[in-house]
Design a protein around this motif. Structure first.
Motif, PDB file in Angstrom:
ATOM      1  N   LYS D  20       0.699  -1.163   0.044  1.00  0.00           N
ATOM      2  CA  LYS D  20      -0.075   0.121  -0.056  1.00  0.00           C
ATOM      3  C   LYS D  20       0.978   1.211   0.113  1.00  0.00           C
ATOM      4  O   LYS D  20       1.777   1.181   0.712  1.00  0.00           O
ATOM      5  N   GLN D  21       0.635   2.294  -0.745  1.00  0.00           N
ATOM      6  CA  GLN D  21       1.054   3.454  -0.898  1.00  0.00           C
ATOM      7  C   GLN D  21       0.060   4.419  -0.981  1.00  0.00           C
ATOM      8  O   GLN D  21      -0.708   4.349  -1.610  1.00  0.00           O
ATOM      9  N   PHE D  22       0.499   6.025  -0.627  1.00  0.00           N
ATOM     10  CA  PHE D  22      -0.558   7.209  -0.623  1.00  0.00           C
ATOM     11  C   PHE D  22       0.207   7.731  -1.617  1.00  0.00           C
ATOM     12  O   PHE D  22       1.248   8.515  -1.175  1.00  0.00           O
ATOM     13  N   GLU D  27       3.257  10.689  -8.839  1.00  0.00           N
ATOM     14  CA  GLU D  27       4.130   9.773  -8.516  1.00  0.00           C
ATOM     15  C   GLU D  27       3.893   8.401  -8.920  1.00  0.00           C
ATOM     16  O   GLU D  27       4.888   7.383  -8.815  1.00  0.00           O
ATOM     17  N   ARG D  30       6.089   7.911 -11.803  1.00  0.00           N
ATOM     18  CA  ARG D  30       7.450   7.670 -11.189  1.00  0.00           C
ATOM     19  C   ARG D  30       7.585   6.202 -11.052  1.00  0.00           C
ATOM     20  O   ARG D  30       8.715   5.753 -11.365  1.00  0.00           O
ATOM     21  N   THR D 154      -7.767   5.677 -12.528  1.00  0.00           N
ATOM     22  CA  THR D 154      -7.296   6.118 -11.253  1.00  0.00           C
ATOM     23  C   THR D 154      -5.723   5.961 -11.401  1.00  0.00           C
ATOM     24  O   THR D 154      -5.001   5.702 -12.346  1.00  0.00           O
ATOM     25  N   ALA D 155      -4.922   6.748 -10.223  1.00  0.00           N
ATOM     26  CA  ALA D 155      -3.228   6.416 -10.277  1.00  0.00           C
ATOM     27  C   ALA D 155      -2.863   5.185 -10.240  1.00  0.00           C
ATOM     28  O   ALA D 155      -2.122   4.846 -10.968  1.00  0.00           O
ATOM     29  N   PHE D 186      -7.288  15.354 -12.180  1.00  0.00           N
ATOM     30  CA  PHE D 186      -8.107  14.475 -11.771  1.00  0.00           C
ATOM     31  C   PHE D 186      -7.297  13.139 -11.130  1.00  0.00           C
ATOM     32  O   PHE D 186      -7.795  12.503 -10.099  1.00  0.00           O
ATOM     33  N   HIS D 189      -2.641  14.959 -10.048  1.00  0.00           N
ATOM     34  CA  HIS D 189      -2.726  15.826  -8.840  1.00  0.00           C
ATOM     35  C   HIS D 189      -3.544  15.143  -7.674  1.00  0.00           C
ATOM     36  O   HIS D 189      -3.494  15.806  -6.666  1.00  0.00           O
ATOM     37  N   THR D 190      -4.183  14.095  -7.783  1.00  0.00           N
ATOM     38  CA  THR D 190      -5.013  13.627  -6.617  1.00  0.00           C
ATOM     39  C   THR D 190      -4.225  12.676  -6.197  1.00  0.00           C
ATOM     40  O   THR D 190      -3.745  11.589  -6.755  1.00  0.00           O
ATOM     41  N   LYS D 191      -4.023  12.685  -4.791  1.00  0.00           N
ATOM     42  CA  LYS D 191      -3.287  11.668  -4.147  1.00  0.00           C
ATOM     43  C   LYS D 191      -4.273  10.529  -3.616  1.00  0.00           C
ATOM     44  O   LYS D 191      -5.383  10.712  -3.067  1.00  0.00           O
ATOM     45  N   GLU D 192      -4.040   9.383  -3.689  1.00  0.00           N
ATOM     46  CA  GLU D 192      -4.946   8.395  -3.428  1.00  0.00           C
ATOM     47  C   GLU D 192      -4.079   6.897  -3.053  1.00  0.00           C
ATOM     48  O   GLU D 192      -3.037   7.095  -3.109  1.00  0.00           O
ATOM     49  N   ILE D 193      -4.956   5.937  -2.623  1.00  0.00           N
ATOM     50  CA  ILE D 193      -4.045   4.761  -2.096  1.00  0.00           C
ATOM     51  C   ILE D 193      -3.949   3.850  -3.369  1.00  0.00           C
ATOM     52  O   ILE D 193      -4.757   3.638  -4.020  1.00  0.00           O
TER      53      ILE D 193
END
Lengths: 296, 221, 192, 380
Positions: D20-22, D27, D30, D154-155, D186, D189-193
């Motif tokens: 799991k990472q936030f 990122e 990356r 999503t990311a 969306f 620049h959105t941080k999510e899990i």
């Protein structure tokens, strides 16, 4: 390169068309031919579809005869008359789009440096004046700014010839051509000076009227690009078709221009490039990682 | 916590609304909650209106973008309300019925009658905290205003946990790994100069959080 | 379009036949081959290739650059095996030394070019041709042109993933497969 | 830099433990590139992409990416990555919005030259007037360039699709560029899990000898090779050669289906596909649709969802089957032109049942209630 890519599988030796056999037996790969050796070996151009008396075809033949290591040279061209020749050239070469030749070459050079760190890989751009001085000028200059180790050679026929004779940035002031129906209103761009100011280690203007000199500057440009930094060579290559001169008068045209002082040979050598060349002269330094002993 | 928290942070560029959202989001993440964080998508300019958004829940969160219907609104500067320094007008636009508003101001703002009526109709819980004053007093810099706002939020919500907030701050200010945009990174350096050591800064910030919580007062409209 | 019903058969199919892949023909999986667009065990495709070659009037091999040029270890053996196979069949070998659109034109008697393979096929009245050692992109381009304008049956012996545009295609084709194909040809010939 | 071990794509995608990472979308880019064994990455700034290529630059500084520089503009960058790919290395770049438009002439060249370039398109609106905000209109322009197009919701998608894109792009039978699209801001620049594999593994390197075309390195046969030539106009049959070449690009797209199905688990993903009304969309419009579906289903409305992951190749058969017999198909989109609705209408048996709404553009968020309103309107 591994010269194996120009050796025929023994089982098929008899079946290969002659031109390929000649290329294998008598081609320039791994040899040390200079421009003065033209006529003694199977050249890299097979046949070409350019007009009779084409100055560009003449220059191109001399350029290809001047490559210091054809077996490790990748050429990047651009849209224009010269692009019609390249399918017939016995080297890996790329036609991408109109004007992006130096950007493509930058990518190729970086990739080859990664893949073959201990080998010479010369990346040489050969494009027309429209591609170099007009539509592609930003990418040409930026490759110089970035000090990409590529040699840029402009085949300057002072017009857009492939599209039917339009004025280019390299046309002479006053020239009446398509898209300059009242005559070109600004002078021929001084690209050698731009190259010098943009970081080229070596800049030269020459023409096929003096093949020996052309051969020498092209060879220098490629060797210096290999070891020192970007280089630029501008070759006046008149277009008999669009300027309506006799195909047999192409060299005469250049000589007339020299007499009128609207064209002159030119050479700029940066300090770094000069010490590289003198080291070569004295035999202190090899031309590259694997081309020991060749003289500029 | 059973309900989803949808938090809208409104402030002025440079006040750290984006940083506050990141710390809050990171803390929620550390508490094993579902969370997404995003800024208002615009050019970052100091003193221009700035917004950021945090969604925290126990169930997966799908919705993205600006929070149009917040359950909680944090106003980082009175000018957001009094001078209309906001892209969201009025400042409580979209607030859920019974929602909470937290305003950085030492005293209750002089809201218009219409605004008071609307807030009353919404049954909004309006809290004030002198966040800038607490920041100056405790840590000696107004740059900790955003932390004071998080302190007040903690007093209201009790979550994410203080431990999580602390470790989120350590991660945010302690390492070089955090990705911040150019101008936010420049402000970070300014903050760091104020503190010899990050640990000292975190300690001060925890104090800010506590003090801010204590300094809150509620106003009924 | 009727996916999966498209049959890849000898032409002439017409002015501009579609790519078989766009008509629902899928490449073979490992251990498989293609016959007329249908996935079959590799052995069946090999047998069918041998049959078509043995029955051909003017079978011809088109070795491409990857086998014509002795560019890496193992190629010479593969080239020799191909030569032996052609000799067994009494087939012609017409090389495809490179892919450039050639100026002013090719000599269809002695070479084939992926931009106009039909010239060579017409000139030599080839009824079954075999592609081998041709980079996949150029092979596919040529196979479609052949299907469009000639009645030649195409066989692609591919070292990679195979070719939907050939009437018969094998994949991961190695030296051992070449020997197996020769053996199959010999068997069929012996049977008469 | 971590010592990295080359692992099979199957291991990295399916077997490796995911932690799991936030992270923000940038990122996530990356972290994908860190494991992608990229040789050359070339950057040019444009919001909302810049941050992604900053971070790829950091990877270069750390040693995860072998070569990196800032090019002079997007057209030049896309040209330089093309050169590097022709010379036989794995390349990556990213752009978005106006950058995509500036670079445009190169995209059909990438596909036509069979270059397995992976490019992240972090989408934004297109001038005029100037906007830096999310909008997926650039995808409409890219539909017929020959590249494969994956659309991340999503990311997590962005991370996974990027890694998988390299492997699909480089398959011999595909060997085409892959654009991985994510809605700017969306996603970026959105941080999510996210759940991702550790960076101690990386993909196997690119092997240029498996390409369906020769590498430009004077080490590959044939020595007389031009990429990519004029098909000579003096040759009477050149038109057929060009036509056949184009068909081959289309065929290569078709061949990618098999690989995408395997790596992405299908070109579409469905939830409640038996419902009377289907929401069919891609990108973050899927996220908003998930919220809308939840609201509607709580009210007892029969609403299902289809997430399209691959725009090229397009899941035509899947959508034809899914849309068959539905009361309505609703296609929410984050662009003005409704390119996705057009794509769907062109494939289903009853295009009249396909509703190209709601749409927001110019950077607007799509609130779930807009979609809910549309569902209610349709069901009335």
């Amino acid at each position: 390169m591994s010269t194996r890519i120009v050796s025929i599988s023994p089982a098929f030796e008899d079946l290969m068309p002659n031109e390929y056999k000649e290329l294998v037996e008598n081609g320039p790969y791994g040899k040390d031919y200079k421009v003065t050796d033209l006529g003694k070996y199977k050249e890299l151009i097979e046949e070409h579809p350019l007009c009779a008396g084409c100055g560009l075809a003449l220059s191109l033949r001399l350029v290809l005869g001047s490559l210091p290591s054809p077996e490790d040279t990748v050429i990047v061209g651009s849209t224009g008359c010269s692009a019609l020749v390249f399918p017939q050239v016995g080297l890996h070469n790329v036609h991408s789009l109109f004007g992006n030749q130096n950007a493509v070459a930058s990518g190729i050079k970086r990739a080859l440096s990664l893949r073959f760190p201990d080998q010479v890989k010369d990346v040489v751009v050969v494009a027309g004046d429209g591609a170099t001085a007009d539509i592609g000028l930003d990418m040409v200059m930026q490759s110089w700014f970035r000090r990409e180790k590529i040699a840029t050679i402009m085949l300057d026929n002072e017009a857009y010839a492939n599209t039917g004779g339009q004025e280019s940035g390299m046309s002479m002031e006053g020239t009446v051509m398509n898209m300059a129906p009242k005559g070109k209103v600004f002078p021929k761009a001084d690209l050698p000076k731009v190259a010098e100011a943009s970081g080229c280690a070596y800049v030269a203007a020459a023409s096929p009227s003096r093949p020996g000199k052309l051969g020498k500057v092209v060879r220098r440009a490629i060797l210096i690009a290999r070891e020192v930094g970007p280089t630029y060579v501008q070759l006046l290559s008149p277009c008999p078709t669009n300027f309506k001169t006799k195909p047999s008068d192409t060299v005469v045209t250049i000589k007339t221009r020299e007499k009128e002082k609207s064209f002159k040979q030119y050479e700029y050598i940066s300090d770094d490039a000069r010490s590289f060349l003198s080291a070569l002269d004295e035999g202190k330094q090899s031309e590259g990682k694997k081309s020991e002993g060749k003289q500029p | 916590m059973t309900e989803k928290m949808s938090i809208r942070m409104s402030g002025l560029g440079g006040q750290g609304v984006v940083t506050a959202a990141h710390i809050l989001g990171m803390a929620a993440y550390k508490d094993d909650l579902q969370v997404t964080v995003n800024p208002f998508f615009g050019a970052e300019k100091r003193l221009a209106p700035a917004e950021s958004y945090v969604r925290i829940a126990q169930e997966p969160i799908y919705e993205r973008g600006e929070i149009l219907y917040p359950s909680l609104i944090m106003v980082f500067h009175p000018h957001v309300i009094t001078m209309g320094k906001s892209y969201t007008m009025p400042f409580f636009d979209g607030l859920e019925a019974g929602g909470t508003i937290l305003i950085n101001s030492a005293s209750a703002l002089d809201l218009s009658e219409e605004e008071r009526d609307n807030l009353a109709k919404l049954d909004a819980q309006v809290h004030y905290v002198p966040a800038s004053e607490v920041a100056m007093e405790v840590s000696g810099t107004h740059l900790s205003t955003n932390i004071a706002m998080l302190g007040a939020l903690y007093r209201i919500q009790q979550r994410p946990s203080l431990d999580a907030l602390e470790s989120a701050m350590v991660e945010r200010f302690g390492g070089s790994k955090f990705v911040a945009s150019g101008s936010t990174a420049a402000l970070d350096d300014a903050v760091k100069e104020k503190f010899a050591k990050v640990s000292q800064m975190i300690e001060k910030n925890l104090e800010v959080i506590e003090k801010a919580g204590e300094s809150m007062f509620q106003q009924t409209h | 379009m009727e996916p999966h019903r498209y049959k890849v058969v000898s032409g002439p199919e017409g002015f501009l036949p579609p790519a078989a892949a766009s008509m629902g023909v899928a490449l073979p999986e490992q251990g498989e081959g293609l016959i007329e667009g249908a996935r079959v065990p590799a052995a069946s495709a090999l047998e069918e290739a041998a049959t078509r070659l043995v029955n051909a009037k003017h079978p011809t091999f088109f070795p491409g650059p990857l086998i014509l040029w002795n560019w890496k270890d193992g190629i010479a053996e593969k080239a020799q095996a191909l030569k032996d196979l052609a000799d067994t069949l009494g087939a012609k070998i017409i090389p495809m030394p490179d892919y450039r659109p050639k100026y002013p034109m090719i000599n269809p008697e002695i070479e084939v070019n992926p931009n106009h393979p039909n010239l060579t096929i017409w000139h030599n009245k080839i009824d079954v041709c075999v592609f081998i050692g041709v980079h996949c992109h150029y092979a596919n381009m040529a196979l479609k042109i052949i299907r469009g304008g000639t009645d030649c049956c195409t066989i692609a012996l591919c070292a990679e993933a195979g070719h939907e545009d050939a009437v018969i295609s094998l994949r991961d084709f190695a030296l051992a497969d070449l020997h197996a194909l020769t053996a199959a040809v010999n068997r069929l010939k012996a049977r008469g | 830099m971590l010592q990295q071990q080359v692992r099979s794509p199957e291991y990295l995608f399916f077997e490796a433990e995911k932690k799991k990472q936030f992270l923000s979308g940038s990122e996530a880019v990356r972290e994908a590139i860190r494991k992608a064994n990229v040789d050359v990455a070339i950057s040019y700034p444009i919001t909302p992409q810049s941050e992604s290529m900053h971070l790829v630059g950091d990877l270069f500084a750390e040693g995860y990416v072998k070569e990196y520089f800032r090019g002079e503009n997007e057209f030049a960058v896309m040209s330089s990555v093309a050169g590097a790919a022709m010379a036989g290395v794995r390349v990556f770049t990213a752009t978005g919005g106006p950058g995509t438009m500036r670079a445009f002439e190169m995209f059909p060249v990438w596909a036509g030259s069979r270059l397995p370039i992976v490019c992240a398109f972090l989408t934004r609106g297109i001038n005029s007037p100037l906007t830096i905000q999310p909008d997926t209109i650039e995808m409409a322009f890219l539909l017929e360039t020959g590249m494969l197009m994956l659309h991340a919701e999503t990311a997590q998608d962005l991370h996974d699709m990027l890694l998988k894109a390299f492997i699909v792009a480089e398959k011999t039978d595909v060997h085409l560029p892959v654009g991985v699209f994510a809605d700017g801001f969306f996603v970026t620049h959105t941080k999510e899990i996210l759940h991702i594999a550790d960076a101690d593994s990386k993909l196997p390197p690119y092997d240029p000898h498996c390409a369906p075309v020769p590498a430009m390195d004077m080490e590959s046969v044939p020595v007389r090779q031009m990429r990519d030539p004029f098909v000579m106009k003096s040759n009477f049959i050149s038109y057929a050669a060009h036509a056949s070449w184009q068909q081959e690009i289309e065929a290569a797209q078709e061949r990618s289906r098999k690989h995408l199905e395997r790596y992405l688990g299908g070109l579409v993903e469905t939830e409640h596909e038996d419902a009377e009304v289907l929401l069919i969309t891609s990108g973050t419009a899927v996220s908003q649709s998930r919220e809308a579906m939840a609201i509607c289903r709580k009210e007892g409305l029969s609403v299902g969802l289809v997430k399209i992951k691959s725009i090229r190749p397009f899941p035509s058969d899947e959508l034809r089957r899914l849309a068959a017999g539905k009361y309505a198909v609703i296609v929410p989109e984050l662009n003005r032109v409704g390119w996705l609705a057009k794509e769907i209408k062109a494939r289903v048996d009853d295009p009249r049942r396909v509703i190209g709404a709601p749409r927001v553009f110019g950077g607007m968020t799509m609130p779930a209630h807009l979609i809910v309103d549309e569902i209610r309107r349709v069901l009335q």
